[in-house]
Design an enzyme around this catalytic site. Structure first.
Site, PDB file in Angstrom:
ATOM      1  N   ARG A   1       8.822 -17.852  -0.919  1.00 33.13           N
ATOM      2  CA  ARG A   1       7.697 -17.844   0.177  1.00 33.13           C
ATOM      3  C   ARG A   1       7.826 -16.520   1.019  1.00 33.13           C
ATOM      4  NH1 ARG A   1       8.147 -23.212  -0.198  1.00 33.13           N
ATOM      5  NH2 ARG A   1       6.418 -23.925  -1.512  1.00 33.13           N
TER       6      ARG A   1
ATOM      7  N   LYS B   1       0.385  -3.641   2.481  1.00 35.30           N
ATOM      8  CA  LYS B   1      -0.064  -3.834   1.321  1.00 35.30           C
ATOM      9  C   LYS B   1       0.755  -3.949   0.304  1.00 35.30           C
ATOM     10  CE  LYS B   1      -4.810  -2.005   1.541  1.00 35.30           C
ATOM     11  NZ  LYS B   1      -5.802  -1.329   0.635  1.00 35.30           N
TER      12      LYS B   1
ATOM     13  N   GLU C   1      -3.588  13.093   0.374  1.00 32.12           N
ATOM     14  CA  GLU C   1      -3.694  11.943   1.201  1.00 32.12           C
ATOM     15  C   GLU C   1      -3.638  12.436   2.802  1.00 32.12           C
ATOM     16  OE1 GLU C   1      -4.910   9.002   0.420  1.00 32.12           O
ATOM     17  OE2 GLU C   1      -4.691   8.541  -1.581  1.00 32.12           O
TER      18      GLU C   1
ATOM     19  N   LYS D   1      -2.326   6.800   9.871  1.00 29.48           N
ATOM     20  CA  LYS D   1      -2.286   5.502   9.415  1.00 29.48           C
ATOM     21  C   LYS D   1      -1.740   4.412   9.983  1.00 29.48           C
ATOM     22  CE  LYS D   1      -1.894   2.817   5.180  1.00 29.48           C
ATOM     23  NZ  LYS D   1      -1.982   2.884   3.766  1.00 29.48           N
TER      24      LYS D   1
ATOM     25  N   GLU E   1      -7.985  -5.022   6.746  1.00 28.10           N
ATOM     26  CA  GLU E   1      -9.125  -4.117   6.077  1.00 28.10           C
ATOM     27  C   GLU E   1     -10.473  -4.852   6.382  1.00 28.10           C
ATOM     28  OE1 GLU E   1      -8.970  -2.736   1.821  1.00 28.10           O
ATOM     29  OE2 GLU E   1      -8.084  -1.080   2.669  1.00 28.10           O
TER      30      GLU E   1
ATOM     31  N   ARG F   1      -9.772  -0.265   8.821  1.00 31.76           N
ATOM     32  CA  ARG F   1      -9.117   0.291   7.855  1.00 31.76           C
ATOM     33  C   ARG F   1      -9.717   0.935   6.683  1.00 31.76           C
ATOM     34  NH1 ARG F   1      -3.288  -2.710   6.199  1.00 31.76           N
ATOM     35  NH2 ARG F   1      -2.832  -1.296   4.498  1.00 31.76           N
TER      36      ARG F   1
ATOM     37  N   ASN G   1     -10.560   4.928   3.220  1.00 28.51           N
ATOM     38  CA  ASN G   1     -11.107   5.077   1.997  1.00 28.51           C
ATOM     39  C   ASN G   1     -11.818   6.366   1.689  1.00 28.51           C
ATOM     40  OD1 ASN G   1      -9.556   2.827   1.003  1.00 28.51           O
ATOM     41  ND2 ASN G   1     -11.503   1.528   1.520  1.00 28.51           N
TER      42      ASN G   1
ATOM     43  N   HIS H   1     -12.051   8.074  -1.704  1.00 30.98           N
ATOM     44  CA  HIS H   1     -11.934   7.238  -2.661  1.00 30.98           C
ATOM     45  C   HIS H   1     -12.761   6.682  -3.225  1.00 30.98           C
ATOM     46  CE1 HIS H   1      -8.053   7.795  -0.698  1.00 30.98           C
ATOM     47  NE2 HIS H   1      -7.312   6.821  -1.500  1.00 30.98           N
TER      48      HIS H   1
ATOM     49  N   HIS I   1     -11.536   7.245  -7.039  1.00 29.64           N
ATOM     50  CA  HIS I   1     -10.877   6.159  -7.946  1.00 29.64           C
ATOM     51  C   HIS I   1     -12.216   6.064  -9.163  1.00 29.64           C
ATOM     52  CE1 HIS I   1      -9.299   3.407  -4.689  1.00 29.64           C
ATOM     53  NE2 HIS I   1      -8.405   4.079  -5.527  1.00 29.64           N
TER      54      HIS I   1
ATOM     55  N   HIS J   1      -3.430  10.887  -8.564  1.00 27.48           N
ATOM     56  CA  HIS J   1      -4.384  10.130  -7.696  1.00 27.48           C
ATOM     57  C   HIS J   1      -5.096  11.072  -6.525  1.00 27.48           C
ATOM     58  CE1 HIS J   1      -6.001   6.879  -4.941  1.00 27.48           C
ATOM     59  NE2 HIS J   1      -5.289   7.406  -3.938  1.00 27.48           N
TER      60      HIS J   1
HETATM   61  N1  LIG Z   1       0.183  -0.176  -0.829  1.00 28.92           N
HETATM   62  C1  LIG Z   1      -0.554   0.731  -0.414  1.00 28.92           C
HETATM   63  O1  LIG Z   1      -1.145   0.722   0.807  1.00 28.92           O
HETATM   64  C2  LIG Z   1      -0.785   1.873  -1.248  1.00 28.92           C
HETATM   65  C3  LIG Z   1      -1.352   2.967  -0.763  1.00 28.92           C
HETATM   66  C4  LIG Z   1      -1.603   4.073  -1.735  1.00 28.92           C
HETATM   67  C5  LIG Z   1      -1.086   4.224  -3.049  1.00 28.92           C
HETATM   68  N2  LIG Z   1      -0.351   2.768  -3.482  1.00 28.92           N
HETATM   69  C6  LIG Z   1       0.249   2.883  -4.821  1.00 28.92           C
HETATM   70  O2  LIG Z   1       1.183   3.704  -4.998  1.00 28.92           O
HETATM   71  C7  LIG Z   1       1.400   4.400  -6.236  1.00 28.92           C
HETATM   72  C8  LIG Z   1       1.546   5.478  -6.410  1.00 28.92           C
HETATM   73  O3  LIG Z   1       2.952   5.985  -5.337  1.00 28.92           O
HETATM   74  P1  LIG Z   1       3.640   7.361  -5.895  1.00 28.92           P
HETATM   75  O4  LIG Z   1       2.610   8.302  -5.766  1.00 28.92           O
HETATM   76  O5  LIG Z   1       4.678   7.541  -4.730  1.00 28.92           O
HETATM   77  O6  LIG Z   1       4.023   7.495  -7.237  1.00 28.92           O
HETATM   78  P2  LIG Z   1       5.178   6.783  -8.066  1.00 28.92           P
HETATM   79  O7  LIG Z   1       5.885   5.808  -7.357  1.00 28.92           O
HETATM   80  O8  LIG Z   1       4.695   6.511  -9.501  1.00 28.92           O
HETATM   81  O9  LIG Z   1       6.332   8.081  -8.252  1.00 28.92           O
HETATM   82  C9  LIG Z   1       5.836   9.257  -8.713  1.00 28.92           C
HETATM   83  C10 LIG Z   1       7.040   9.888  -9.461  1.00 28.92           C
HETATM   84  O10 LIG Z   1       7.878  10.392  -8.890  1.00 28.92           O
HETATM   85  C11 LIG Z   1       9.069  10.300  -8.962  1.00 28.92           C
HETATM   86  N3  LIG Z   1       9.960  10.234  -7.627  1.00 28.92           N
HETATM   87  C12 LIG Z   1       9.839   9.561  -6.486  1.00 28.92           C
HETATM   88  N4  LIG Z   1      10.535  10.171  -5.595  1.00 28.92           N
HETATM   89  C13 LIG Z   1      11.175  11.162  -5.950  1.00 28.92           C
HETATM   90  C14 LIG Z   1      12.057  12.089  -5.594  1.00 28.92           C
HETATM   91  N5  LIG Z   1      12.255  12.216  -4.051  1.00 28.92           N
HETATM   92  N6  LIG Z   1      12.427  13.137  -6.418  1.00 28.92           N
HETATM   93  C15 LIG Z   1      12.135  13.325  -7.204  1.00 28.92           C
HETATM   94  N7  LIG Z   1      11.158  12.432  -8.063  1.00 28.92           N
HETATM   95  C16 LIG Z   1      10.772  11.199  -7.218  1.00 28.92           C
HETATM   96  C17 LIG Z   1       9.087   8.835  -9.473  1.00 28.92           C
HETATM   97  O11 LIG Z   1      10.437   8.534 -10.065  1.00 28.92           O
HETATM   98  C18 LIG Z   1       7.908   8.897 -10.316  1.00 28.92           C
HETATM   99  O12 LIG Z   1       8.133   9.204 -11.813  1.00 28.92           O
HETATM  100  C19 LIG Z   1       0.358   3.638  -7.065  1.00 28.92           C
HETATM  101  O13 LIG Z   1       0.578   2.751  -7.643  1.00 28.92           O
HETATM  102  C20 LIG Z   1      -0.524   3.113  -5.720  1.00 28.92           C
HETATM  103  O14 LIG Z   1      -1.752   2.168  -6.116  1.00 28.92           O
HETATM  104  C21 LIG Z   1      -0.221   1.930  -2.439  1.00 28.92           C
HETATM  105 ZN   LIG Z   2      -5.258   7.029  -1.931  1.00 32.16          ZN
END
Ligand SMILES: NC(=O)c1ccc[n+]([C@@H]2O[C@H](COP(=O)([O-])OP(=O)(O)OC[C@H]3O[C@@H](n4cnc5c(N)ncnc54)[C@H](O)[C@@H]3O)[C@@H](O)[C@H]2O)c1
Ligand SMILES: [Zn+2]
Length: 357
Positions: free
Chosen positions: A116, A138, A180, A222, A232, A236, A240, A243, A247, A260
């Site tokens: 939990r 999130k 972003e 943020k 949200e 919040r 978007n 987006h 998206h 993205h």
């Molecule tokens: N929770 C939220 O509020 C929120 C907001 C925006 C996006 N997201 C999510 O985040 C995800 C995307 O995250 P992301 O863009 O970080 O991509 P990711 O986590 O997929 O990482 C991208 C790539 O970068 C590599 N990498 C990471 N750090 C590195 C570093 N310092 N040096 C070299 N390589 C490195 C990773 O191994 C991976 O191959 C999506 O799933 C999206 O839905 C969540």
């Molecule tokens: Zn985004």
């Protein structure tokens, strides 16, 4: 040491620590009550995971997840839960997510449902994760029916952000986060927008001072927005911006050939077109935003079918019944949530975003 800022939420608050070199101090900063589990990927393990583990006095277990959006699933979360339980995690365990948003969202989701809910610390290593996904609580995974359809809110105990980690980030990933950050500037900080607008080349070469300032400012935007609206319900949604159409572009492209952040960049151009047509955004400011986006875009759009983009936009999660919800800018640093965007306006925005395909 004092944190960079504190994010408030209904159940309390948490610090965001921000400085170069912080990764090696994780163990000193967080105060684990019980065993510590570091969740990372095979590629990030050596570079970051082991350093974070070494920062703890007591042994911290390292658990690897396979990277990639395709692995951000319930199955991955379940296997992580099995590992955690197998290694004796109790209610006082601390899960530390070391990686990008994929690791942060998946490990965060597992932490939110394990017994939990156990303590979670985010150690983001991509620009996108540092300025966006690590803050706000999130967590979640994807479903065959769509991205991020399974999840919840689980506020971290702390976020530890070390911009040094970005040095090894591939350029395209860096750029994705930069869009972003640019979005954050248009949404709520004109000075942030101007930093990116003024010298994009220096940023792309990762000038340390400039990167630090962009990270600082975007985190502040943020943190402020999520502090005022944790779940949200209202404000919040302002994040978007770009987006709705972004998206839809990602979906129509089946998430291939476009990051993205790039999709959000094109989505911002689309939203601006709608705002201009409504007469709420001045031509001159729209032009500045668009020029900056185009300077940053590394390539054009992948080939897209306009009707598929439109269909995907109609199914946007943010839609409430027949009305289209979009975030439209009034000026650089000020956006509004518009609930009554018509089908024709949406199509107009999509055409603007896809204009030079
Ligand atoms: N929770 C939220 O509020 C929120 C907001 C925006 C996006 N997201 C999510 O985040 C995800 C995307 O995250 P992301 O863009 O970080 O991509 P990711 O986590 O997929 O990482 C991208 C790539 O970068 C590599 N990498 C990471 N750090 C590195 C570093 N310092 N040096 C070299 N390589 C490195 C990773 O191994 C991976 O191959 C999506 O799933 C999206 O839905 C969540
Ligand atoms: Zn985004």
């Amino acid at each position: 040491m004092i944190p960079f800022l504190t994010v408030r939420h209904a159940g309390g608050s948490y610090p965001v620590w921000l400085d170069r070199g912080l990764l090696d101090q994780t163990g000193r900063i967080v105060e684990p009550r019980g065993s510590v589990f570091i969740i990372t990927s095979p590629t990030l393990r050596q570079r970051f995971g082991e350093r974070v583990a070494a920062s703890f006095e007591k042994t911290a277990a390292i658990i690897e997840l396979e990277e990639g959006e395709a692995n951000k699933t319930l199955a991955t979360a379940e296997s992580l839960l099995t590992r955690l339980l197998g290694e004796g995690a109790h209610r006082d365990a601390m899960v530390i997510a070391v990686g990008g948003g994929m690791i942060g969202d998946t490990a965060g989701f597992a932490a939110s449902i394990l017994l939990r809910g156990v303590d979670l610390v985010q150690v983001p290593t991509t620009l996108l994760a540092q300025v966006d996904s690590s803050i706000g609580g999130k967590v979640g995974v994807n479903h065959a029916k769509g991205k991020n359809l399974i999840g919840g809110f689980h506020q971290p105990r702390a976020v530890i952000t070390d911009p040094d980690a970005l040095d090894s980030l591939p350029q395209r990933e860096f750029l994705s986060g930069l869009f972003e950050a640019l979005k954050g500037g248009v949404v709520g900080d004109s000075a942030l927008f101007e930093r990116i607008e003024t010298d994009p080349a220096a940023l792309l070469q990762r000038d340390a001072k400039l990167v630090d300032e962009v990270v600082r400012r975007k985190i502040s935007v943020k943190a402020k927005v999520v502090s005022d609206d944790e779940r949200e319900g209202g404000l919040r949604r302002i994040l978007n911006y770009g987006h709705t159409i972004g998206h839809a572009i990602e979906t129509a492209a089946s998430y291939e050939g476009i990051t993205h952040g790039e999709a959000v960049g094109w989505g911002m151009i689309g939203a601006n077109a709608v705002a201009r047509r409504r007469g709420i955004l001045r031509e001159e400011e729209a032009g500045r935003i668009e020029r900056t986006i185009r300077t940053l875009q590394s390539g054009g759009l992948p080939p897209l079918d306009r009707s598929q983009v439109l269909a995907a936009a109609r199914h946007d999660k943010k839609n409430r019944r027949e009305t289209r919800v979009m975030v439209l800018p009034r000026a650089i640093g000020e956006c509004e949530i518009v609930e009554d965007v018509t089908e024709a306006e949406l199509a107009f925005g999509i055409d603007a975003a896809l204009a030079d395909q």
